[in-house]
Design a protein around this motif. Sequence first.
Motif, mmCIF file in Angstrom:
data_model
loop_
_atom_site.group_PDB
_atom_site.id
_atom_site.type_symbol
_atom_site.label_atom_id
_atom_site.label_comp_id
_atom_site.label_asym_id
_atom_site.label_seq_id
_atom_site.Cartn_x
_atom_site.Cartn_y
_atom_site.Cartn_z
ATOM 1 N N LEU A 56 0.824 -1.203 0.000
ATOM 2 C CA LEU A 56 0.000 0.000 0.000
ATOM 3 C C LEU A 56 0.856 1.249 0.000
ATOM 4 C CD1 LEU A 56 -1.750 -2.099 2.164
ATOM 5 C CD2 LEU A 56 -3.347 -0.260 1.673
ATOM 6 N N LEU A 57 0.327 2.299 -0.628
ATOM 7 C CA LEU A 57 0.949 3.625 -0.608
ATOM 8 C C LEU A 57 -0.070 4.616 -0.087
ATOM 9 C CD1 LEU A 57 3.297 5.567 -1.339
ATOM 10 C CD2 LEU A 57 2.264 5.763 -3.629
ATOM 11 N N LEU A 58 0.301 5.343 0.956
ATOM 12 C CA LEU A 58 -0.563 6.323 1.598
ATOM 13 C C LEU A 58 0.204 7.620 1.831
ATOM 14 C CD1 LEU A 58 -1.917 4.119 4.542
ATOM 15 C CD2 LEU A 58 -3.229 4.752 2.517
ATOM 16 N N PRO A 59 -0.496 8.743 1.955
ATOM 17 C CA PRO A 59 0.179 9.971 2.378
ATOM 18 C C PRO A 59 0.654 9.833 3.828
ATOM 19 C CG PRO A 59 -1.943 10.466 1.354
ATOM 20 C CD PRO A 59 -1.909 8.988 1.603
ATOM 21 N N ALA A 60 1.761 10.462 4.147
ATOM 22 C CA ALA A 60 2.277 10.464 5.520
ATOM 23 C C ALA A 60 1.694 11.672 6.240
ATOM 24 C CB ALA A 60 3.798 10.507 5.520
ATOM 25 N N TYR A 61 0.463 11.536 6.693
ATOM 26 C CA TYR A 61 -0.134 12.617 7.469
ATOM 27 C C TYR A 61 0.708 12.825 8.729
ATOM 28 C CZ TYR A 61 -3.953 11.412 4.340
ATOM 29 O OH TYR A 61 -4.705 11.131 3.211
ATOM 30 N N PRO A 62 0.974 14.063 9.111
ATOM 31 C CA PRO A 62 1.923 14.318 10.208
ATOM 32 C C PRO A 62 1.612 13.563 11.490
ATOM 33 C CG PRO A 62 1.396 16.355 9.068
ATOM 34 C CD PRO A 62 0.493 15.311 8.486
ATOM 35 N N ASN A 63 0.341 13.553 11.894
ATOM 36 C CA ASN A 63 0.014 12.870 13.152
ATOM 37 C C ASN A 63 0.261 11.371 13.057
ATOM 38 O OD1 ASN A 63 -2.069 12.466 11.350
ATOM 39 N ND2 ASN A 63 -3.711 12.788 12.834
ATOM 40 N N ASP A 107 5.910 11.235 2.486
ATOM 41 C CA ASP A 107 6.010 12.410 3.350
ATOM 42 C C ASP A 107 6.445 13.623 2.546
ATOM 43 O OD1 ASP A 107 6.095 13.977 5.644
ATOM 44 O OD2 ASP A 107 8.220 13.539 5.970
ATOM 45 N N GLN A 108 5.585 14.627 2.509
ATOM 46 C CA GLN A 108 5.892 15.900 1.866
ATOM 47 C C GLN A 108 5.225 16.986 2.709
ATOM 48 O OE1 GLN A 108 5.620 18.791 0.240
ATOM 49 N NE2 GLN A 108 7.742 18.586 -0.400
ATOM 50 N N PRO A 109 5.929 17.495 3.724
ATOM 51 C CA PRO A 109 5.308 18.399 4.705
ATOM 52 C C PRO A 109 4.616 19.611 4.094
ATOM 53 C CG PRO A 109 7.484 17.716 5.452
ATOM 54 C CD PRO A 109 7.353 17.230 4.044
ATOM 55 N N GLU A 110 5.099 20.045 2.949
ATOM 56 C CA GLU A 110 4.499 21.207 2.298
ATOM 57 C C GLU A 110 3.069 20.912 1.841
ATOM 58 O OE1 GLU A 110 5.754 24.066 -1.372
ATOM 59 O OE2 GLU A 110 7.336 22.816 -0.512
ATOM 60 N N LEU A 111 2.812 19.652 1.474
ATOM 61 C CA LEU A 111 1.520 19.299 0.883
ATOM 62 C C LEU A 111 0.600 18.525 1.815
ATOM 63 C CD1 LEU A 111 2.511 18.296 -2.769
ATOM 64 C CD2 LEU A 111 1.708 20.497 -1.916
ATOM 65 N N TYR A 112 1.159 17.732 2.729
ATOM 66 C CA TYR A 112 0.307 16.885 3.560
ATOM 67 C C TYR A 112 0.158 17.451 4.961
ATOM 68 C CZ TYR A 112 0.803 13.558 -0.222
ATOM 69 O OH TYR A 112 0.783 12.968 -1.461
ATOM 70 N N SER A 113 -1.084 17.668 5.350
ATOM 71 C CA SER A 113 -1.411 18.120 6.700
ATOM 72 C C SER A 113 -2.246 17.034 7.360
ATOM 73 C CB SER A 113 -2.190 19.439 6.644
ATOM 74 O OG SER A 113 -3.462 19.224 6.037
ATOM 75 N N ASP A 114 -2.751 17.325 8.540
ATOM 76 C CA ASP A 114 -3.570 16.340 9.243
ATOM 77 C C ASP A 114 -4.942 16.173 8.600
ATOM 78 O OD1 ASP A 114 -1.603 15.765 11.061
ATOM 79 O OD2 ASP A 114 -2.276 17.259 12.510
ATOM 80 N N SER A 115 -5.329 17.120 7.762
ATOM 81 C CA SER A 115 -6.615 17.035 7.075
ATOM 82 C C SER A 115 -6.469 16.163 5.825
ATOM 83 C CB SER A 115 -7.092 18.434 6.683
ATOM 84 O OG SER A 115 -8.281 18.365 5.943
ATOM 85 N N VAL A 116 -7.335 15.166 5.700
ATOM 86 C CA VAL A 116 -7.248 14.240 4.563
ATOM 87 C C VAL A 116 -7.744 14.894 3.285
ATOM 88 C CG1 VAL A 116 -8.013 12.003 3.652
ATOM 89 C CG2 VAL A 116 -7.484 12.256 6.092
ATOM 90 N N TYR A 117 -8.874 15.594 3.363
ATOM 91 C CA TYR A 117 -9.480 16.211 2.181
ATOM 92 C C TYR A 117 -9.641 17.709 2.404
ATOM 93 C CZ TYR A 117 -10.616 11.325 1.356
ATOM 94 O OH TYR A 117 -10.533 9.957 1.186
#
Length: 495
Positions: A56-63, A107-117
């Motif tokens: 699986l590939l998922l975004p690395a949400y910070p939390n 993980d791309q801190p500029e683009l991924y936040s704790d909000s999924v959508y």
Amino acid sequence: MASPFVGYREMASEDISLKVLHVATEMAPLVKVGGLGDVVGSLPKALKKLGADVRLLLPAYPNLLEELQSRQSAKPIGKLYIALNWRVYEASVYEFDFNGIPVYLLDQPELYSDSVYPQRLDCASVLPFALLSMASLELPNLIDWTPQLIHAHDWPTALIPILLRWHRHYSKLSHSHKAILTIHNLAHQGILPKEILPSIGLADEAFSIDGVEFYGSVNLLKGGIIAADAVTTVSPRYSWEIQTPSFGMGLDGVIESQKHKLHGILNGLDYEYWNPATDQFLPAIYSKDDLSGKEKCSRALSERCGFDDGRPIAAFVGRLVEQKGIDILLAALNELVKMGFSLVVLGSGHENFEMALEEAAAKLKKGLSVHIGYFEELAHLIYAGSDMLLMPSLFEPCGLSQLIAMRYGTVPVARAVGGLADTIIDADGNPEGYGFLFSNPSPDELLKCAERAIAAWSEEERWRKIILRGMSADFSWDRSAKAYAELYHQLLGSQ
């Protein structure tokens, strides 16, 4: 009832030799917004049992990343460099093991936040999904593993088949992967301004009636449906419904034109997690062989909600949105209480629905208990302690609530639509039935159906048999996973 698995033969459990990468924005229990998360959290595990090499590939949400790093569960394995929006994004990739399945976090801190959508989708807020889609095609360069099939889920990753068809660079990889797109909910399509096209590297021919163009805008889901090698929905009936104007959300013509590659495969339920015989959230466990624990759960729920004893408990658990028929339920509340029900509602959604439910609870007092939000322990208690589950949905691609309810001996009272019609047999219409269905989306129809259900509830022995038939029905992921595995093999030409 027609089988939800028509067209798929049983497969030998050791027969699978597949390499599949699932790409999604959710994966329960790590990240969950809706039913998509449940599927992505369960289907790969079931495919692995069949012998498939699933990742699986998922975004690395910070939390999520912070939690995994604190447990030393996620290890960095390298970086990807992806050309997007006129620049090169550097993204780190972490790997961790989830039930024996490799999961990669982007993980791309500029683009991924704790909000999924995002609250609003535009040329900027779509970039996290574009990066995820492109990363799925770059990942093999980092991990020395190339999937035969890339399985995308809903509009956020519908860009994957689009990239393989029309991207100036990634189209060269089309011979390396087959792309499958699962539609979990056609209501969400990923509609964007035309200006997004050059920033994601799509060739001019992508913007056409046979591509991503949709009334002058870009529709990612439409393009994904056209470009994918196969398209699946999460129930057979939903695959038929979305080919009609009533349920097609403006894409019925497109889907009908692509029906040769459309497959309706019913979602399953994770029977290891949703199991009243082992559920640690419950005050008492039980099974179809001994229902005494369910009575204890019912008493505990009544005490928590302040209900009077001796009345059947009818529940609603889910999102408080129009799709779920909340306006129908609101219009029927008073009559349901007069009919003899105690009602409990758990969910969150549109503010107007939340306020209307709380106002109704203040008036109906002991007749209605409303809980705004989602609380896992309470959800389990409601499923176990209720007598019936109300699902007056306007449309329902599959629905998991009714599957959970039946697993816990709670009888569904639902509209005969989508996956609800595929999974519920009406107890008045069939001696093997274990639920109650109605057709028209109206308060009167819901009340008539509830009246039939409460009449059955008053017959103790009949009700017990209805409960046991529902608990005995098999809606586990085992059969569904075999259907997906056979589809994968068909696409690879190995069947």
